[in-house]
Design an enzyme around this catalytic site. Sequence first.
Site, PDB file in Angstrom:
ATOM      1  N   CYS A 168       0.804  -1.225   0.000  1.00  0.00           N
ATOM      2  CA  CYS A 168       0.000   0.000   0.000  1.00  0.00           C
ATOM      3  C   CYS A 168       0.836   1.275   0.000  1.00  0.00           C
ATOM      4  O   CYS A 168       0.305   2.360  -0.224  1.00  0.00           O
ATOM      5  CB  CYS A 168      -0.939   0.001   1.207  1.00  0.00           C
ATOM      6  SG  CYS A 168      -2.137  -1.350   1.189  1.00  0.00           S
ATOM      7  N   HIS A 247      12.317   1.361   5.924  1.00  0.00           N
ATOM      8  CA  HIS A 247      12.022  -0.046   5.633  1.00  0.00           C
ATOM      9  C   HIS A 247      12.477  -0.887   6.820  1.00  0.00           C
ATOM     10  O   HIS A 247      13.613  -0.791   7.252  1.00  0.00           O
ATOM     11  CB  HIS A 247      12.756  -0.475   4.356  1.00  0.00           C
ATOM     12  CG  HIS A 247      12.200  -1.705   3.730  1.00  0.00           C
ATOM     13  ND1 HIS A 247      12.086  -2.905   4.401  1.00  0.00           N
ATOM     14  CD2 HIS A 247      11.730  -1.938   2.467  1.00  0.00           C
ATOM     15  CE1 HIS A 247      11.570  -3.816   3.594  1.00  0.00           C
ATOM     16  NE2 HIS A 247      11.339  -3.259   2.419  1.00  0.00           N
ATOM     17  N   HIS A 332      -2.567  19.943   6.700  1.00  0.00           N
ATOM     18  CA  HIS A 332      -3.456  18.849   6.313  1.00  0.00           C
ATOM     19  C   HIS A 332      -2.716  17.516   6.410  1.00  0.00           C
ATOM     20  O   HIS A 332      -1.515  17.443   6.152  1.00  0.00           O
ATOM     21  CB  HIS A 332      -3.973  19.054   4.890  1.00  0.00           C
ATOM     22  CG  HIS A 332      -4.566  20.407   4.655  1.00  0.00           C
ATOM     23  ND1 HIS A 332      -5.818  20.757   5.123  1.00  0.00           N
ATOM     24  CD2 HIS A 332      -4.079  21.501   4.012  1.00  0.00           C
ATOM     25  CE1 HIS A 332      -6.078  22.007   4.772  1.00  0.00           C
ATOM     26  NE2 HIS A 332      -5.045  22.480   4.103  1.00  0.00           N
ATOM     27  N   HIS A 336      -2.989   7.017   5.184  1.00  0.00           N
ATOM     28  CA  HIS A 336      -3.459   5.901   4.359  1.00  0.00           C
ATOM     29  C   HIS A 336      -4.659   5.236   5.022  1.00  0.00           C
ATOM     30  O   HIS A 336      -4.576   4.789   6.172  1.00  0.00           O
ATOM     31  CB  HIS A 336      -2.341   4.879   4.167  1.00  0.00           C
ATOM     32  CG  HIS A 336      -2.813   3.612   3.515  1.00  0.00           C
ATOM     33  ND1 HIS A 336      -3.317   3.590   2.238  1.00  0.00           N
ATOM     34  CD2 HIS A 336      -2.874   2.340   3.972  1.00  0.00           C
ATOM     35  CE1 HIS A 336      -3.663   2.352   1.924  1.00  0.00           C
ATOM     36  NE2 HIS A 336      -3.405   1.579   2.961  1.00  0.00           N
ATOM     37  N   HIS A 365     -14.647   4.876   4.330  1.00  0.00           N
ATOM     38  CA  HIS A 365     -16.085   4.582   4.319  1.00  0.00           C
ATOM     39  C   HIS A 365     -16.637   4.531   2.903  1.00  0.00           C
ATOM     40  O   HIS A 365     -17.413   3.634   2.562  1.00  0.00           O
ATOM     41  CB  HIS A 365     -16.827   5.643   5.137  1.00  0.00           C
ATOM     42  CG  HIS A 365     -18.293   5.389   5.263  1.00  0.00           C
ATOM     43  ND1 HIS A 365     -19.222   5.906   4.367  1.00  0.00           N
ATOM     44  CD2 HIS A 365     -19.002   4.666   6.167  1.00  0.00           C
ATOM     45  CE1 HIS A 365     -20.427   5.519   4.724  1.00  0.00           C
ATOM     46  NE2 HIS A 365     -20.333   4.768   5.817  1.00  0.00           N
ATOM     47  N   ASN A 369     -10.153   0.447   1.329  1.00  0.00           N
ATOM     48  CA  ASN A 369      -8.698   0.456   1.175  1.00  0.00           C
ATOM     49  C   ASN A 369      -8.366   0.015  -0.248  1.00  0.00           C
ATOM     50  O   ASN A 369      -8.541  -1.144  -0.604  1.00  0.00           O
ATOM     51  CB  ASN A 369      -8.067  -0.487   2.202  1.00  0.00           C
ATOM     52  CG  ASN A 369      -6.555  -0.553   2.093  1.00  0.00           C
ATOM     53  OD1 ASN A 369      -5.947   0.046   1.200  1.00  0.00           O
ATOM     54  ND2 ASN A 369      -5.923  -1.277   2.991  1.00  0.00           N
TER      55      ASN A 369
END
Length: 471
Positions: A168, A247, A332, A336, A365, A369
Site C-alpha cells: 500500500c 524499511h 493537512h 493511508h 467509508h 482500502n
Amino acid sequence: MELFTAICILCFLYLMHHLYKLFLRITNQRFYMIAYQCYKPAEDRKLTTDLCASIILRNKNLGLDDYRFLLQTMVNSGIGENTYAPKNIILGKEVHPELIDSLSEIDEIFFDTLDKLFANSGISPQEIDILVVNVSLLSSVPSLTSRIINHYKMRPDIKAFNLSGMGCSASLIAIDLVKHLFKTHRNSFAIVVSTDALGAKWYCGKEKCMMLPNCMMRSGGCSMLFTNKRVFQDRAILKLKYTIRTHFGANDEAYNCGIDMEDNQGYRGFRLALTKELVKAAAQSNLRVLVPKLLPLREIILFVIMVSYRKITKTKSSSLAAAPNMKTGVEHFCIHPGAKAVVEGFGKSLGLDEYDIEPSRMTLHRFGNMAAGSIWYVLGYMEAKKRLKKGDRILMITFGAGLKCNTCVWEVMRDMDGSNVWEDCIDNYPPKSLANHFMEKFAWLNDESMSFLSLDDIREKISFEIKASRC
C-alpha cells in the site's frame, strides 16, 4: 548540561537544514504535480451488504465462527456500502481466476485514468519522458508499463519502471523514484500509475488473517502527472517538499506482517498480521527523520524540553506532550485509509482531531482500502471540500508490506477546488451516521441459539435475509 548540549545540536541541525534547502534551490531542484485522476468503477460493481453476504455464502469452507468473525470485522471496518469490487468477484469467478481477468481489471483502471489525465492536462502521451507503474499483486510479461507504452504508442526513449510487491505504500515509493530521476533528467514529464489487481488474490479459505483483506481491500487506482519544468510552475497544483522512506524488513515480525501465500489447504491469498504496535513503531522511526525538516525550531526545542522534563521527573502526565505538535509544520494530513483502527490510532498518537482525520475516515467509508492508490482519494476529499489553499502544506503517510513506512510533504501551489471522483457525493460527507448495515441485518449470527442450527440452516437463513431485503 545535557539539555544545553541538545539545544545547541538542534540549532546546528536547523542551520544545516536551511543551508541544504538553499543548496537545492541553487541546483534547480523542482518537482511539481500538474494533475491527478482517480478511478471510479461502474455502479454495477458496488459491494452492497446483500452482495457481500452472497459472495461470502459462495465459500463453502466457512462455518458459524467464521461468519461471526467476518460480521465483527465488517462492523468494525469503517467501510460503507458504496465501495467497489473487481468484476470477476461480482461474476462469481473468484475460485478460479484467469489471467485475462487480472489484465482486464488493470487495463480498465490504467486507461480510464490516463485518458482523462491526458485530456484534462493537455499533455500528450508522446511528451512523457518517465513512466512508473506500481501494482503489487500482479507481474506480467510483457510488463505493465509495456502495456501502457504500447496502448499510447509512447516514445522509444521513455524511461519505464515497473514496481511490484511494494504494498500500500508503493505510490510514495514511485514518487521518490521520480524525484531522484528528475535530478538527472531536466525539463521532463513523468507519469505515475498506482493501483492493484485484487481479483486474482481473493481468498477462498478460512484462515482469519487471510480473510481480512477480503473485508478491507477494494477496487481503485490513480494516475498522476509530474514535471520539473519551471514554465509549468503556474499550472502546478502541488510542489514536493520532502520524501522520507523507511524499511523494517530486517525485523521478522515486520517482514511477516503482510505476505502473499497459500494456507494449509492450498488456498492462495494475502496474509495480513499488521498490529497497531508495528504501525506506531514504523511511523515513529520515519517521523524522527521528517520532523527536524518540517517543524519550526521553537516547536522542536519545546518538545525536547518537555521530554527531558518527563525523564527527570519521571512523570507520565498526559498534560505534557508525548509528541511534537505536527500542526505547527503542516495544515493537512493524508493518512493511508488502511483500516479504521489504524487511522484513528495514528491520528491520536499525532494529537490530531476529528477534522484532521476526517478525509481518511471518509475515504475508507466511501471507497475502502484501495492499496497504493488510496492516498490520492484522501487528497481528492480535501480538494472537493475546498480545504486546500495556496501555501498550505500536506503530509502524506503510508504503510506497506515489508514493513515500509513512507511519508512526503507537499506545498499547495494554488487554491484547489476542481472536480474529481468525489464530485457526485461530497455533499453527503461526512454522513450523520456511520452505522454498519451488516449488524442490522445479521446480528442474529451472534445469538447463542444459532449454535444449535446446522450450517445449511444458517446459510439458508442468510439467503432468506438477502432475498427479503431485495423484495
